[in-house]
Structures are given as C-alpha cells and as structure tokens.
Motif scaffolding. Structure first.
Motif, PDB file in Angstrom:
ATOM      1  N   GLY A 274       6.765  60.800  31.943  1.00  0.00           N
ATOM      2  CA  GLY A 274       7.598  59.607  31.877  1.00  0.00           C
ATOM      3  C   GLY A 274       6.845  58.394  31.368  1.00  0.00           C
ATOM      4  O   GLY A 274       7.417  57.528  30.707  1.00  0.00           O
TER       5      GLY A 274
ATOM      6  N   GLY B  35      11.008  60.471  37.097  1.00  0.00           N
ATOM      7  CA  GLY B  35      10.988  60.286  35.652  1.00  0.00           C
ATOM      8  C   GLY B  35      11.537  58.938  35.230  1.00  0.00           C
ATOM      9  O   GLY B  35      10.990  58.283  34.338  1.00  0.00           O
ATOM     10  N   ILE B  36      12.599  58.486  35.870  1.00  0.00           N
ATOM     11  CA  ILE B  36      13.198  57.192  35.535  1.00  0.00           C
ATOM     12  C   ILE B  36      12.250  56.040  35.870  1.00  0.00           C
ATOM     13  O   ILE B  36      12.039  55.123  35.066  1.00  0.00           O
ATOM     14  CB  ILE B  36      14.526  57.007  36.289  1.00  0.00           C
ATOM     15  CG1 ILE B  36      15.586  57.932  35.718  1.00  0.00           C
ATOM     16  CG2 ILE B  36      15.011  55.556  36.199  1.00  0.00           C
ATOM     17  CD1 ILE B  36      16.905  57.861  36.439  1.00  0.00           C
TER      18      ILE B  36
ATOM     19  N   GLY C   7      16.446  59.791  30.991  1.00  0.00           N
ATOM     20  CA  GLY C   7      16.106  60.032  32.396  1.00  0.00           C
ATOM     21  C   GLY C   7      17.250  59.691  33.337  1.00  0.00           C
ATOM     22  O   GLY C   7      17.491  60.407  34.317  1.00  0.00           O
TER      23      GLY C   7
ATOM     24  N   GLN D 203      14.497  56.796  26.061  1.00  0.00           N
ATOM     25  CA  GLN D 203      14.016  57.802  26.999  1.00  0.00           C
ATOM     26  C   GLN D 203      14.395  57.450  28.434  1.00  0.00           C
ATOM     27  O   GLN D 203      14.687  58.336  29.247  1.00  0.00           O
ATOM     28  CB  GLN D 203      12.500  57.959  26.889  1.00  0.00           C
ATOM     29  CG  GLN D 203      11.903  59.017  27.798  1.00  0.00           C
ATOM     30  CD  GLN D 203      12.403  60.423  27.485  1.00  0.00           C
ATOM     31  OE1 GLN D 203      12.759  60.705  26.344  1.00  0.00           O
ATOM     32  NE2 GLN D 203      12.422  61.300  28.476  1.00  0.00           N
ATOM     33  N   LEU D 204      14.409  56.140  28.756  1.00  0.00           N
ATOM     34  CA  LEU D 204      14.876  55.731  30.082  1.00  0.00           C
ATOM     35  C   LEU D 204      16.325  56.167  30.279  1.00  0.00           C
ATOM     36  O   LEU D 204      16.690  56.667  31.348  1.00  0.00           O
ATOM     37  CB  LEU D 204      14.761  54.214  30.241  1.00  0.00           C
ATOM     38  CG  LEU D 204      15.248  53.643  31.591  1.00  0.00           C
ATOM     39  CD1 LEU D 204      14.355  54.126  32.722  1.00  0.00           C
ATOM     40  CD2 LEU D 204      15.289  52.118  31.546  1.00  0.00           C
TER      41      LEU D 204
ATOM     42  N   THR E 160       8.979  55.986  36.189  1.00  0.00           N
ATOM     43  CA  THR E 160       7.782  55.923  35.345  1.00  0.00           C
ATOM     44  C   THR E 160       8.132  55.565  33.896  1.00  0.00           C
ATOM     45  O   THR E 160       7.343  54.893  33.224  1.00  0.00           O
ATOM     46  CB  THR E 160       7.012  57.252  35.401  1.00  0.00           C
ATOM     47  OG1 THR E 160       7.915  58.346  35.138  1.00  0.00           O
ATOM     48  CG2 THR E 160       6.382  57.446  36.756  1.00  0.00           C
ATOM     49  N   THR E 161       9.293  55.970  33.421  1.00  0.00           N
ATOM     50  CA  THR E 161       9.710  55.558  32.082  1.00  0.00           C
ATOM     51  C   THR E 161       9.966  54.054  32.038  1.00  0.00           C
ATOM     52  O   THR E 161       9.630  53.386  31.053  1.00  0.00           O
ATOM     53  CB  THR E 161      10.968  56.319  31.642  1.00  0.00           C
ATOM     54  OG1 THR E 161      10.700  57.730  31.655  1.00  0.00           O
ATOM     55  CG2 THR E 161      11.394  55.913  30.241  1.00  0.00           C
TER      56      THR E 161
ATOM     57  N   GLY F 224       7.244  61.311  27.033  1.00  0.00           N
ATOM     58  CA  GLY F 224       8.692  61.208  27.085  1.00  0.00           C
ATOM     59  C   GLY F 224       9.217  60.114  26.182  1.00  0.00           C
ATOM     60  O   GLY F 224       9.875  60.378  25.161  1.00  0.00           O
TER      61      GLY F 224
END
Length: 510
Positions: free
Chosen positions: A400, A332-333, A179, A175-176, A335-336, A404
């Motif tokens: 995130g 998003g990046i 993002g 998921q990272l 928090t992931t 995600g």
C-alpha cells in the motif's frame, strides 16, 4: 540519482498552479473508476469462498472442500474453472485497453471513462442475475471491458489534471480508491454470507452497479484535461481558459507553451504503437512493461483475489476468513493514504525500495511459518493463524505504501504526449496479462508449491527492488511535459537516449 537537477531547474516559476477545488472534485469523480476496479477484485475472492456460491456453480470444489479428507489443505480449491471466474475479467480488460487507447486519443479521457462506467453497469446486472456459469463469466467479461477503459483513462486523467508538485498524491488516489473498493467488497461479502437462503452472493455481485452508476453519471459532468483538449483542437485560447480554471491562476503561459510544443509533436505521430518502439522512447517502453509486471509478481492479487480462501486454507472458518479479508483491506487503505501524503516529499524510488524490503521480509517469514506449522492435513492453532494474519497485514502495508499506488502513478507520468495513450495501454495490458496468468494459476501453484508460493513471490520482490535501485530515476515534482530530462540525466538510460543531449538542451534553453 537522476532527476534532482531537472526538478530544481523547473520548480521555480514554471508551475504556479494551486490545488483547486475544481481539480479535487473532478479527480474524486474520476477516481470512482478505481473503486469499481477494487470492488471487482475484492468481491470475486469473497464469493468464491461462500458455500452456496460454490455449491451452485462449482459443485466439485464444494464437494472436495466439505467431504474429501484426503486432499491437501493447499489443494482443496484447485479448479481451473473456479479461477476462470475472477481472472476472465482481466482477459477482457487486456483486449479492451487497446481499443480504449484509440478512443482516449481520438475522443478524450472523459469518453473512455464514460464507456467504462456503462460496461460496469451491464456486467454488474448480468452477474447478479446469473443462472449458470456462462452468464457468470459473461458478466465478468463485461466488467473487464469496463476495467480496460477505466484503467486506461483514469490514471492519465489524474496525472494531467494535477499540478506537478501534487501529481503523486492525486494520482495515488486511484490506488486509494481501489483499496476502498476492495474493503467495501469485503464488508459486503461478510454481510451477505450470513443471508439465509444462500442468495447473498447475488447481492455482492449486483452491488457493483452502485459505484458504476456514480462513475457513469459523474463522467457526464467531468471536464476534459487541457492535455487532451490541445491534442484534439487548435483552439489555444480554449485550452488556456481551461488551464486557468484548473490551475486557479492566470499565470499559465509557461505550461501552455509546453502543451503546444507537445501537441505539435503529437500530431506528427500517426502510429503511436509503432513509434513507441523508437530508441528515444526505450526507457519509457521498458518501464511500461517492467513496472506493471513487477506489481503483479509481488503476489498482491493472491491476497486480493483469494484472501478468504487463503485464510480458510490455514484453518479459519468461512465467517472468520471473510472478516480477516476486511482487516487486510483496511490496512491497505490506511497505508495507501499515507503514501498519498508523503510520495511528493519522499519521492517514488525511496517508497518503492522501502516497501520492497518490507514485503520481502514478511513473505519469507510467512512461508517459513506455514511450512513449519500447517502441514498438508492439519490446522493452525488460533495463535499461529493470528500471527500469519498480522504478517500478511504488514505485507499489505508495504504494498500500500509503494508498489500499489506507484505502479499506476509512474507509468502515467513518464510518457510524452505523442505516445501517452499508447504507453498507458501497454501498461494496463501488461498488468492485466500477468494478473490473469497469476490469478488463473495461483490455486494450482498453491497446490503444488504449498508454502513455497510465498518464497516464489518473495524472490521476485527482491529482483524488482534491485531493478528500482539501479534503473528507475526519481520523477517527483517534475512537470509532466518535461519528464524526458530524467532519462537523459540517468547513469544508464543516458547511454541510450543521450546522444543528442547537447542539441536538445540548447533547443530548450533557446
């Protein structure tokens, strides 16, 4: 709830593996599949807000946006043909993932990743060279086939390669990577939008070939997972050597024994899609449908696909809308990445519940503010537009941290080996089906629901948070081939799969 006793029983002495550089490099290469997936999501939303792109392929939408002052703010981009451009990828991916399941099971995870990369390359080339709408959609279809193969194989690859105590963080790298792909796409869109001559969108679409090339070439050097090797060969010594290399220790006999048992069971299963319907796999089947469904009805792909369009709806210009999409992608990046660091400590359930509450609250506030401040034909002031942007960033941060990355992690780790590729295919297919449905209907829903669209997704977030609290057991740190224990110890699922509890426990103890 359940899972704590199982983890405690197996944490000591069962998995001695270290996080080796061999595993890290292999997983970094495999996670490039996530970069391409994210790039394809992000790039479509950006180019559909570019005026030269709209003028060439969707002239009616362009005319409505530029010249029709009577149409509502919420309806300027309402076009089924326009929504078919981003969402066609997911129709193709939905069908491709079932083919990928057979390929992954028969030939291994590596082959599926390689096939995914090759289709990505073809789709990027066709999209960048598109002269008409048919070439454009066909390019998206090829990208969808690539996504179907990559998303089927990569999460499995990551979960099987990772030591159990690091599995959450490593799998979240998928998921990272998604993002990162979205952010790269948004940055490229922001730059190509400024290209004089109006051909910048071609660069945006064709640049998908860069991560696709890395994935395709890198897949050639990827090692196969021990789980896949033992599923396709009787050479236990070869599997043991791979386990020792992957885990960085000679003490792998306990894990090898688990793999051998799982492999023997797997080889008795001739029709995994039929077997997954059995009562003993009911919890996994429910989760393989519910989790990807809930991941999509968070409304996140509304942001991922249509962030620039959404920001234009509230009154931002073309350039400002694309820049705002960059900001949400960056959030998003970050928090992931945070989720990667804490998921194996905090656990899956806690993050899902916390993230769900955060998304619900922000969606309610955004819906209320847009209803009170925007109207059908007005524009938000810069101050209120900034407030909406901040709230959407908080919403993206909640996703995130939780749904995600965990929407891919949990399904990839809960299936026993004999139905694992089938289970992952169901997860990907459900994900793509509802991504397509939401992507295809969102602009029409925005037109009819207006600001109520945020209340619609907010209600679903409340439902899914309650679902997690009641029905999802904790799976952190539990060896992947021992995952069946969490269902037998859960207050609800025990009633369905727990009839033979005593027999199974005695067999395991023996």
């Amino acid at each position: 709830m359940a899972g704590g006793l199982a983890v405690a029983a197996y944490e000591k002495g069962h998995c001695q593996g270290k996080l080796t550089s061999f595993v890290i490099l292999a997983c970094m290469m495999a996670a490039m599949g996530g970069v391409i997936f994210g790039y394809d999501i992000g790039i479509s939303g950006g180019v559909t807000s570019m005026e030269p792109f709209l003028k060439k392929f969707f002239h009616d939408v362009y005319t409505k946006m530029k010249e029709d002052n009577e149409v509502s703010n919420y309806c300027k981009f309402d076009s089924q043909l326009l929504t078919l451009f981003p969402s066609s990828l997911y129709v193709a991916g939905l069908f491709a993932t079932f083919v990928a399941s057979s390929v992954t099971r028969a030939f291994g995870r590596k082959v599926s990743i390689l096939l995914g990369g090759a289709n990505f390359l073809a789709g990027a080339a066709l999209g960048g060279a598109a002269a008409n709408i048919y070439m454009l959609i066909l390019g998206r279809v090829l990208l969808g086939v690539g996504v179907g193969f990559a998303n089927q194989a990569v999460p499995l690859y990551l979960s099987e390669m990772a030591p159990s105590k690091y599995r959450g963080g490593i799998n979240n790298s998928f998921q990272l990577s998604v993002g990162i792909g979205v952010l790269i796409a948004n940055l490229i869109n922001y730059g190509t939008q400024k290209v004089k001559g109006g051909w910048g969108w071609r660069v945006s679409l064709a640049m998908a070939a860069v991560p696709a090339s890395i994935l395709t070439l890198g897949a050639l050097s990827l090692p196969e997972t021990p789980n896949s090797l033992i599923q396709r060969t009787n050479d236990h010594e070869k599997v043991k050597r791979m386990l020792q290399r992957v885990r960085g220790t000679d003490d792998v006999q306990a894990e090898l024994d688990d793999l051998i048992i799982a492999s023997e069971i797997s080889k008795t299963i001739k029709h995994p899609f039929k077997n997954i319907l059995q009562r003993k796999y009911r919890p996994q089947l429910v989760m393989s449908i519910a989790i990807p469904f809930f991941q999509q009805v968070t409304g996140i792909n509304v942001i991922a696909f249509y962030a620039p369009i959404l920001f234009r709806t509230i009154g931002l210009g073309e350039s400002a809308a694309l820049l705002s999409a960059v900001v949400t992608g960056a959030v998003g990046i970050v928090t992931t990445a945070m989720s990667m660091l804490i998921v194996d400590k905090v656990g899956r359930r806690g993050l899902l519940i916390f993230g769900g509450i955060q998304m619900f609250v922000t969606q309610m506030i955004v819906g209320g503010l847009m209803g009170a401040k925007l109207g059908d034909h007005g524009r938000l002031s810069k101050a209120w537009a900034f407030v909406i942007l901040v709230l959407i960033c908080i919403y993206v941060a909640g996703f995130g941290l939780s749904w995600g990355p965990l929407g891919w992690l949990i399904p990839s780790e809960i299936f026993p080996l004999e139905i694992r590729s089938a289970g992952q295919s169901i997860t990907v297919a459900v994900n793509f089906l509802f991504t397509f449905l939401i992507g295809q209907t969102f602009l029409a829903m925005l037109c009819h629901f207006k600001f109520g669209i945020f209340f619609f997704f907010g209600v679903w977030v409340a439902i899914m948070t309650a679902f997690v609290y009641l029905l999802l057991p904790e799976t952190k740190k539990l060896p992947i081939e021992k995952m069946d224990r969490v269902w037998r110890e859960h207050w609800f699922w025990n009633r369905i799969v727990g009839e033979n509890n005593e027999v199974i426990i005695k067999e395991e103890e023996a």
